[in-house]
Design an enzyme around this catalytic site. Sequence first.
Site, PDB file in Angstrom:
ATOM      1  N   LYS A  33       0.844  -1.195   0.000  1.00  0.00           N
ATOM      2  CA  LYS A  33       0.000   0.000   0.000  1.00  0.00           C
ATOM      3  C   LYS A  33       0.881   1.248   0.000  1.00  0.00           C
ATOM      4  O   LYS A  33       0.625   2.204  -0.732  1.00  0.00           O
ATOM      5  CB  LYS A  33      -0.925  -0.014   1.220  1.00  0.00           C
ATOM      6  CG  LYS A  33      -1.890   1.142   1.273  1.00  0.00           C
ATOM      7  CD  LYS A  33      -2.807   1.024   2.477  1.00  0.00           C
ATOM      8  CE  LYS A  33      -3.723   2.220   2.564  1.00  0.00           C
ATOM      9  NZ  LYS A  33      -4.550   2.187   3.772  1.00  0.00           N
ATOM     10  N   HIS A  38       2.890   6.011  -2.508  1.00  0.00           N
ATOM     11  CA  HIS A  38       3.940   7.011  -2.293  1.00  0.00           C
ATOM     12  C   HIS A  38       5.216   6.870  -3.115  1.00  0.00           C
ATOM     13  O   HIS A  38       6.051   7.765  -3.055  1.00  0.00           O
ATOM     14  CB  HIS A  38       4.309   7.047  -0.806  1.00  0.00           C
ATOM     15  CG  HIS A  38       3.156   7.384   0.080  1.00  0.00           C
ATOM     16  ND1 HIS A  38       2.489   8.588   0.026  1.00  0.00           N
ATOM     17  CD2 HIS A  38       2.520   6.653   1.027  1.00  0.00           C
ATOM     18  CE1 HIS A  38       1.511   8.594   0.902  1.00  0.00           C
ATOM     19  NE2 HIS A  38       1.504   7.426   1.526  1.00  0.00           N
ATOM     20  N   LYS A  62      -8.985  10.486  -2.358  1.00  0.00           N
ATOM     21  CA  LYS A  62      -8.061  10.914  -1.316  1.00  0.00           C
ATOM     22  C   LYS A  62      -7.811  12.415  -1.488  1.00  0.00           C
ATOM     23  O   LYS A  62      -7.549  12.887  -2.593  1.00  0.00           O
ATOM     24  CB  LYS A  62      -6.756  10.120  -1.437  1.00  0.00           C
ATOM     25  CG  LYS A  62      -5.837  10.277  -0.260  1.00  0.00           C
ATOM     26  CD  LYS A  62      -4.684   9.296  -0.320  1.00  0.00           C
ATOM     27  CE  LYS A  62      -3.802   9.471   0.909  1.00  0.00           C
ATOM     28  NZ  LYS A  62      -2.622   8.623   0.837  1.00  0.00           N
ATOM     29  N   ASP A  63      -7.882  13.172  -0.391  1.00  0.00           N
ATOM     30  CA  ASP A  63      -7.757  14.631  -0.457  1.00  0.00           C
ATOM     31  C   ASP A  63      -6.362  15.086  -0.874  1.00  0.00           C
ATOM     32  O   ASP A  63      -6.220  15.996  -1.684  1.00  0.00           O
ATOM     33  CB  ASP A  63      -8.111  15.272   0.891  1.00  0.00           C
ATOM     34  CG  ASP A  63      -9.585  15.127   1.232  1.00  0.00           C
ATOM     35  OD1 ASP A  63     -10.400  15.015   0.299  1.00  0.00           O
ATOM     36  OD2 ASP A  63      -9.915  15.113   2.429  1.00  0.00           O
ATOM     37  N   ASN A  65      -2.047  13.658  -1.373  1.00  0.00           N
ATOM     38  CA  ASN A  65      -1.127  12.526  -1.427  1.00  0.00           C
ATOM     39  C   ASN A  65       0.231  13.032  -1.885  1.00  0.00           C
ATOM     40  O   ASN A  65       0.319  13.948  -2.705  1.00  0.00           O
ATOM     41  CB  ASN A  65      -1.632  11.450  -2.389  1.00  0.00           C
ATOM     42  CG  ASN A  65      -0.901  10.144  -2.188  1.00  0.00           C
ATOM     43  OD1 ASN A  65      -1.019   9.522  -1.133  1.00  0.00           O
ATOM     44  ND2 ASN A  65      -0.131   9.734  -3.177  1.00  0.00           N
ATOM     45  N   THR A  66       1.278  12.429  -1.362  1.00  0.00           N
ATOM     46  CA  THR A  66       2.638  12.787  -1.735  1.00  0.00           C
ATOM     47  C   THR A  66       3.331  11.583  -2.339  1.00  0.00           C
ATOM     48  O   THR A  66       3.288  10.489  -1.767  1.00  0.00           O
ATOM     49  CB  THR A  66       3.429  13.270  -0.494  1.00  0.00           C
ATOM     50  OG1 THR A  66       2.730  14.368   0.093  1.00  0.00           O
ATOM     51  CG2 THR A  66       4.833  13.697  -0.871  1.00  0.00           C
ATOM     52  N   HIS A 150       4.236   3.786   6.215  1.00  0.00           N
ATOM     53  CA  HIS A 150       3.503   5.055   6.295  1.00  0.00           C
ATOM     54  C   HIS A 150       4.454   6.205   5.992  1.00  0.00           C
ATOM     55  O   HIS A 150       5.566   6.249   6.530  1.00  0.00           O
ATOM     56  CB  HIS A 150       2.907   5.210   7.700  1.00  0.00           C
ATOM     57  CG  HIS A 150       2.301   6.544   7.966  1.00  0.00           C
ATOM     58  ND1 HIS A 150       1.148   6.984   7.347  1.00  0.00           N
ATOM     59  CD2 HIS A 150       2.694   7.553   8.784  1.00  0.00           C
ATOM     60  CE1 HIS A 150       0.864   8.206   7.787  1.00  0.00           C
ATOM     61  NE2 HIS A 150       1.788   8.558   8.653  1.00  0.00           N
TER      62      HIS A 150
END
EC number: 4.6.1.18
Length: 155
Positions: A33, A38, A62-63, A65-66, A150
């Site tokens: 994920k 990412h 999704k608002d 994301n990087t 993460h």
Amino acid sequence: MGPKLLESRLCLLLLLGLVLMLASCQAQILSQKFYTQHIYNSTYPRCDAVMRVVNRYRPRCKDINTFLHTSFADVVAVCGHPNITCNNLTRKNCHASSFQVFITFCNLTMPTRICTQCRYQTTGSVKYYRVACENRTPQDTPMYPVVPVHLDGTF
């Protein structure tokens, strides 16, 4: 009575199968994920295109994301850096990169009901990053004993 008992057993069996299937979906490999959400080790992407992949597995767009323009192996190497406290202040399994990477920041500008049709603003930058890492799961490749799970932030 016989057909109803058979129906109830069949329903129970189907329900159990569904629960097990959902549990396996919920136990998605966090490192995979992380990679999907990412890692983008090519030229700067257009967020509208790459966010389709990220949003494919979500109930809504999704608002933000990087994307890090580096390899998964390079991020795994950051997992070997000293532990630091994560942004949420409760976890201490974060690690900061010692080098800057190109990043692409995607900001949702036009949400839609169909997640693959959302529109994003694309912004590029060069920054350090911080990741949370955990011991690999049996589903992860044995190549890496610790994997990123993460993206905790960029700075």
